[in-house]
Design a protein around this motif. Structure first.
Motif, PDB file in Angstrom:
ATOM      1  N   PRO A 153      31.665  33.005 -43.365  1.00 37.83           N
ATOM      2  CA  PRO A 153      31.820  34.417 -44.026  1.00 37.83           C
ATOM      3  C   PRO A 153      33.411  34.643 -43.978  1.00 37.83           C
ATOM      4  O   PRO A 153      34.029  34.038 -43.177  1.00 37.83           O
ATOM      5  CB  PRO A 153      31.035  35.416 -43.441  1.00 37.83           C
ATOM      6  N   ASP A 154      33.775  35.523 -44.781  1.00 35.71           N
ATOM      7  CA  ASP A 154      35.246  36.094 -44.405  1.00 35.71           C
ATOM      8  C   ASP A 154      35.406  37.270 -43.642  1.00 35.71           C
ATOM      9  O   ASP A 154      34.860  38.174 -43.725  1.00 35.71           O
ATOM     10  CB  ASP A 154      35.708  36.679 -46.128  1.00 35.71           C
ATOM     11  N   VAL A 155      35.617  36.736 -42.388  1.00 38.91           N
ATOM     12  CA  VAL A 155      36.075  37.854 -41.353  1.00 38.91           C
ATOM     13  C   VAL A 155      37.220  37.898 -40.827  1.00 38.91           C
ATOM     14  O   VAL A 155      37.427  38.412 -39.651  1.00 38.91           O
ATOM     15  CB  VAL A 155      35.076  37.086 -40.110  1.00 38.91           C
ATOM     16  N   GLN A 156      38.069  37.384 -41.898  1.00 35.62           N
ATOM     17  CA  GLN A 156      39.877  37.573 -41.517  1.00 35.62           C
ATOM     18  C   GLN A 156      40.419  38.429 -42.741  1.00 35.62           C
ATOM     19  O   GLN A 156      40.166  38.015 -43.743  1.00 35.62           O
ATOM     20  CB  GLN A 156      40.433  36.208 -41.283  1.00 35.62           C
ATOM     21  N   ASP A 157      41.265  39.386 -42.408  1.00 37.74           N
ATOM     22  CA  ASP A 157      41.977  39.851 -43.533  1.00 37.74           C
ATOM     23  C   ASP A 157      43.272  40.274 -42.816  1.00 37.74           C
ATOM     24  O   ASP A 157      43.488  40.632 -41.789  1.00 37.74           O
ATOM     25  CB  ASP A 157      41.290  41.285 -43.655  1.00 37.74           C
ATOM     26  N   TYR A 206      16.009  29.827 -39.061  1.00 37.29           N
ATOM     27  CA  TYR A 206      17.355  29.851 -39.435  1.00 37.29           C
ATOM     28  C   TYR A 206      18.026  31.261 -39.308  1.00 37.29           C
ATOM     29  O   TYR A 206      17.241  32.109 -39.515  1.00 37.29           O
ATOM     30  CB  TYR A 206      17.428  29.297 -41.262  1.00 37.29           C
ATOM     31  N   ILE A 207      19.124  31.192 -38.729  1.00 35.02           N
ATOM     32  CA  ILE A 207      20.002  32.417 -38.636  1.00 35.02           C
ATOM     33  C   ILE A 207      21.523  32.269 -38.593  1.00 35.02           C
ATOM     34  O   ILE A 207      22.073  31.198 -38.045  1.00 35.02           O
ATOM     35  CB  ILE A 207      19.500  32.911 -37.150  1.00 35.02           C
ATOM     36  N   ALA A 208      22.124  33.142 -39.017  1.00 39.36           N
ATOM     37  CA  ALA A 208      23.543  33.056 -39.255  1.00 39.36           C
ATOM     38  C   ALA A 208      24.175  34.189 -38.448  1.00 39.36           C
ATOM     39  O   ALA A 208      24.625  35.167 -39.169  1.00 39.36           O
ATOM     40  CB  ALA A 208      24.141  33.092 -40.612  1.00 39.36           C
ATOM     41  N   PRO A 209      24.247  34.193 -37.215  1.00 40.31           N
ATOM     42  CA  PRO A 209      24.806  35.202 -36.562  1.00 40.31           C
ATOM     43  C   PRO A 209      26.339  35.448 -36.414  1.00 40.31           C
ATOM     44  O   PRO A 209      26.923  34.625 -37.167  1.00 40.31           O
ATOM     45  CB  PRO A 209      24.385  34.930 -34.982  1.00 40.31           C
ATOM     46  N   GLY A 210      26.674  36.511 -35.862  1.00 38.14           N
ATOM     47  CA  GLY A 210      28.254  36.775 -35.868  1.00 38.14           C
ATOM     48  C   GLY A 210      28.555  38.261 -36.489  1.00 38.14           C
ATOM     49  O   GLY A 210      27.662  38.635 -37.195  1.00 38.14           O
ATOM     50  N   ARG A 211      29.587  38.840 -36.070  1.00 35.72           N
ATOM     51  CA  ARG A 211      30.086  39.840 -36.608  1.00 35.72           C
ATOM     52  C   ARG A 211      30.947  39.751 -37.909  1.00 35.72           C
ATOM     53  O   ARG A 211      31.976  39.086 -38.153  1.00 35.72           O
ATOM     54  CB  ARG A 211      31.406  40.438 -35.576  1.00 35.72           C
ATOM     55  N   VAL A 212      30.295  40.129 -38.902  1.00 35.48           N
ATOM     56  CA  VAL A 212      30.922  40.114 -40.265  1.00 35.48           C
ATOM     57  C   VAL A 212      31.269  41.478 -40.675  1.00 35.48           C
ATOM     58  O   VAL A 212      30.384  42.369 -40.702  1.00 35.48           O
ATOM     59  CB  VAL A 212      29.834  39.480 -41.225  1.00 35.48           C
ATOM     60  N   PRO A 213      32.404  41.960 -41.197  1.00 36.81           N
ATOM     61  CA  PRO A 213      32.812  43.040 -41.360  1.00 36.81           C
ATOM     62  C   PRO A 213      32.173  43.699 -42.856  1.00 36.81           C
ATOM     63  O   PRO A 213      32.059  43.035 -43.925  1.00 36.81           O
ATOM     64  CB  PRO A 213      34.657  43.129 -41.850  1.00 36.81           C
ATOM     65  N   LEU A 214      31.929  44.948 -42.790  1.00 37.93           N
ATOM     66  CA  LEU A 214      31.689  45.901 -44.002  1.00 37.93           C
ATOM     67  C   LEU A 214      32.629  46.205 -44.895  1.00 37.93           C
ATOM     68  O   LEU A 214      33.508  47.033 -43.990  1.00 37.93           O
ATOM     69  CB  LEU A 214      30.645  47.190 -43.595  1.00 37.93           C
ATOM     70  N   ARG A 215      33.055  46.011 -45.677  1.00 34.41           N
ATOM     71  CA  ARG A 215      34.235  46.482 -46.608  1.00 34.41           C
ATOM     72  C   ARG A 215      33.342  47.176 -47.784  1.00 34.41           C
ATOM     73  O   ARG A 215      32.303  47.169 -48.289  1.00 34.41           O
ATOM     74  CB  ARG A 215      34.836  45.186 -47.169  1.00 34.41           C
ATOM     75  N   GLN A 216      34.164  48.091 -48.325  1.00 37.85           N
ATOM     76  CA  GLN A 216      34.057  49.024 -49.329  1.00 37.85           C
ATOM     77  C   GLN A 216      35.046  49.094 -50.397  1.00 37.85           C
ATOM     78  O   GLN A 216      36.115  49.564 -49.951  1.00 37.85           O
ATOM     79  CB  GLN A 216      33.420  50.598 -48.937  1.00 37.85           C
TER      80      GLN A 216
END
Length: 776
Positions: A339-343, A447-457
């Motif tokens: 996922p996109d976790v870098q900005d 199956y699971i895809a853990p991790g911190r994924v940011p919420l953007r609006q």
């Protein structure tokens, strides 16, 4: 006279040979560790037995978990001392201390991003059990260092490793996160595309994930909203960021020198099938992470047995856990979720930053002082000019934020006895977000895809944005709403870095261009369904499959190349391809032609946009006679096909059989390009596979070959009906010492698709060596 000269020459040759043999024997005596007998170890709680099997894989038996992990640290130090120290120096940005000015740019990049500082903040956040096991591992590494045996690299460079610390173990996990999270690089590419061709360039160079592309989870396994939160953005911002990005591009170049930059071959496959698809009626699980090939190899195979631990699989030197593998009840596999976790945020001139001074020591040169800035958005990774109010570019990324408890998760799954325990361990997972498949001996899969994924609006992270109130992260996707499933109705989960969620998933995971093309996922799913009911041999065939999905996709368009524009050589090449079965085998000539042709077609994007196209972008351009075919002039796609086929036919003449110019290259991190040492420390082997095959081996070299440097870095196949029948393999061998018999003994089997027993049963270990560790 001639006879006497020949005698003298023969004598000199004999002396030279004897000198080489004596030198090799001396190096062996100084660098190869003790693998049998008894060894006293400071800090050990009780006696531990380390039984190395016929491939040097240690089976560690201890009375406590702490002693088992201690012994893992010790054998890591015995077999991979240089790797431990080199990885640590990467995290710390201290390569120039031992490699000189040539490594200075890498150190600047590593210090600026602050991996070591992030590791220091993570250690206190870990659980008491994790910190206890890390401390035991640290003591074991240092006991290994203290043996007095040292890796050849230390002798060559003239230094000894410093004592290992607990922070060093956490730091390497940060570098793995960088290796698997390249969205910042995608933002650079996207900005370049915007700068050159506007929004159209984004879509044409890398089309959004196809609406009919296979997804990991289906709509009945996840909540859907009816609206697709992952729809790609298409607006290119005003203004020119090129000045900001120049320094960041230097960081990218430095990362590539270290083999850390993202590339399409990095990814992975894993899948799990329930008993409804197997001969035994119990699950089968497969995994093969695609990462940078290196020497020594990244992974270290091992079994750990203590009073609570009983695990076997792939460890990473520096980490006190089995990262991928099984215990006696559950098995797991790991691939990159991506996922996109870098900005990247453009800070206003008056943004508050803190500054710390870093001193980089340079072997043979003067110290270099570096001022590193930190903002509320993260480290300042690029700056335009030296003025105090110069624009800055900051990076937000969970990996660099305080409180990373990912090691709690990895240690936790080693102890998991069922899905609930496994899932609870995953709650501690932070980064890099991965796709975990799960199976247990009771017949369950998940199956699971853990991790911190940011919420953007209101924005999607495609491009660098202004650091203002409109562009902020608003927390993380809640754990319960991350992609996951347990015992899905179809009895199967397949992941290959493809889109994980169906249309209508309520959260933005990425902008829909960040997923891998669905070729591998589609092929794996087709083969599993065709071969059912499945056994372990079937799983091995799927894992080593080299049928080309891109060829299947492009075949009709490629074979439609205008013969009237072709030379006799190109026509013969086209005839050979027309008869090809699409399998990228080492003895295939058609495979050579196709991969050269595909490379030429992907390079269409270089003229137009300054970067290589994706395979699906090529397919779309050929299918629609799209704008990218304008590089062929008035002849359009026909001319492009003719020109690139001529190029492929010419290149193929230089090495017609695929295996001759398609080899897996595993280079040494420090000596890989040192002419006198590279033949000793680098290694290569002919291997099948190619672009987007299940057995990935995408050509990546620009040296007149189709060689590759990223592939399946580890393979495992686990049978939950008979766990000791399970299989695994690495790419090279257990030892990082080129003088060891365990340095490359897995390489030929890996290339041929063969495996080693992943067994806890001594009957499967073959000839063994036993080392008994005793408290000092």
């Amino acid at each position: 006279m001639l006879k006497n000269l020949l005698k003298v020459a023969a004598g000199l040759l004999l002396i030279a040979v004897l000198a080489l043999v004596a030198g090799a024997l001396y190096l062996r005596s100084q660098t190869l560790p003790q693998l049998s007998g008894t060894l006293s170890a400071a800090g050990l709680g009780g006696e531990v037995t380390v039984t190395r099997d016929q491939h040097g894989i240690p089976h560690i038996a201890a009375q406590t978990d702490e002693d088992a992990v201690y012994a893992l640290g010790l054998v890591h130090a015995q077999d991979r001392a240089w790797q431990l120290d080199f990885q640590r120096r990467i995290a710390q940005g201290r390569l120039a201390e031992v490699l000189g000015e040539a490594a200075l740019e890498q150190d600047r990049f590593l210090r600026t991003w602050g991996f070591q500082q992030a590791a220091q903040t993570a250690l206190p956040a870990l659980s008491e059990r994790s910190r206890r096991l890390i401390a035991a591992y640290t003591a074991g590494v240092n006991a290994g260092f203290a043996q007095g045996k040292t890796a050849p690299e230390f002798l060559i460079l003239g230094y000894e490793p410093e004592p290992w610390t607990d922070v060093d173990s956490v730091a390497w996990s940060k570098l793995m996160s960088f290796d698997l999270g390249g969205n910042w690089e995608q933002e650079l590419d996207n900005w370049n595309l915007c700068h050159k061709g506007g929004s159209r360039a984004l879509t044409e160079s890398s089309p959004p994930y196809p609406s009919d592309g296979v997804t990991i989870l289906s709509a009945d396994e996840l909540p859907v909203t009816g609206e697709d939160a992952s729809a790609p953005g298409d607006a290119c911002p005003a203004g020119d960021l090129n000045g900001h990005l120049s320094q960041l591009r230097q960081h990218l170049a430095a990362a590539r020198e270290l083999g850390m930059a993202a590339e399409p071959s990095k990814g992975s496959n894993n899948w799990v099938v329930s008993g409804q698809h197997t001969e035994s009626g119990l699950p089968l699980l497969a995994d093969d992470p695609h990462l940078q090939l290196r020497n020594p190899m990244l992974w270290y195979l091992a079994e750990l047995k203590g009073d609570g631990l009983s695990t076997i699989g792939a460890t990473i030197p520096g980490l006190p856990a089995v990262v991928i593998g099984r215990n006696r009840q559950v098995a797991w596999g790991v691939t990159n979720h991506n996922p996109d976790v870098q900005d990247l945020f453009v800070l206003p001139p008056n943004a508050d930053v803190t500054v710390r001074e870093e001193v980089i020591r340079v072997k043979g040169g003067e110290d270099v002082r570096l001022n590193v800035e930190e903002s509320e958005y993260g480290p300042v990774v690029s700056k335009l000019g030296d003025a105090a109010d110069a624009p800055r570019l900051a990076l937000s990324w969970p990996t660099l934020m305080p409180g990373d408890t990912t090691l709690d998760a990895f240690l936790g799954i080693n102890y998991a006895q069922d899905w609930n325990g496994f899932r609870e361990a995953m709650r501690a997972y932070v980064a890099p977000s991965q796709s975990f498949v799960y199976a247990d001996t009771s017949g369950n899969i998940g199956y699971i895809a853990p991790g911190r994924v940011p919420l953007r609006q209101g924005w999607d992270g495609t491009l660098p944005v202004q650091a203002d109130g409109e562009h902020r992260w608003n927390g993380w996707i809640p754990f319960e709403e991350l992609p996951q499933t347990y015992n899905p109705a179809d009895g199967m989960v397949v992941t290959a870095n493809n889109r994980s969620v169906p249309q209508g998933y309520p959260h933005l995971l990425n902008n829909d261009r960040g997923w891998a093309d669905p070729y591998r996922a589609r092929r794996i799913t087709e083969l599993l369904n065709e071969k059912a009911p499945l056994n372990l041999a079937d799983m091995a065939q799927v894992q080593n499959d080299t049928f080309s999905g891109p060829w299947q996709d492009l075949r009709a368009d490629l074979l439609g190349a205008p013969r009237s524009r072709l030379s006799d050589r190109a026509e013969a090449a086209l005839d050979r391809l027309a008869a090809w079965d699409g399998v990228l085998a080492t003895d295939s000539q058609a495979a050579t032609l196709f991969e050269w042709w595909l490379r030429g077609l992907k390079d269409m994007g270089q003229d137009e946009w300054g970067q290589t196209l994706s395979t699906r972008a090529v397919a779309e351009a050929l299918r629609t006679d799209g704008p990218l075919c304008a590089v062929g002039g008035e002849g359009g796609c026909d001319e492009v096909l003719a020109q690139t086929l001529e190029y492929a036919a010419e290149q193929a003449e230089q090495g017609p059989f695929y295996g001759r110019i398609h080899q897996a290259l595993s280079a040494h991190g420090a000596f890989g390009e040192v002419e006198a040492l590279a033949p000793i420390f680098n290694t290569s082997v002919a291997a099948p596979g190619g672009s987007d095959t299940v057995n990935v081996a995408r050509p990546s070299r620009e040296d007149g070959t189709l060689n590759f440097t990223a592939a399946a870095s580890y393979r495992q196949l686990i049978d939950l009906a008979d766990p000791d029948a399970s299989l695994f393999t690495g790419t090279l061998g257990q030892s990082g010492n080129p003088l060891s018999r365990y340095a490359r003994d897995q390489q030929a089997g890996w290339a041929a698709g063969e495996y080693l027993p992943m067994s806890m049963d001594p009957a499967d270990w073959g000839q063994t060596q036993v080392l008994r560790l005793q408290p000092e």
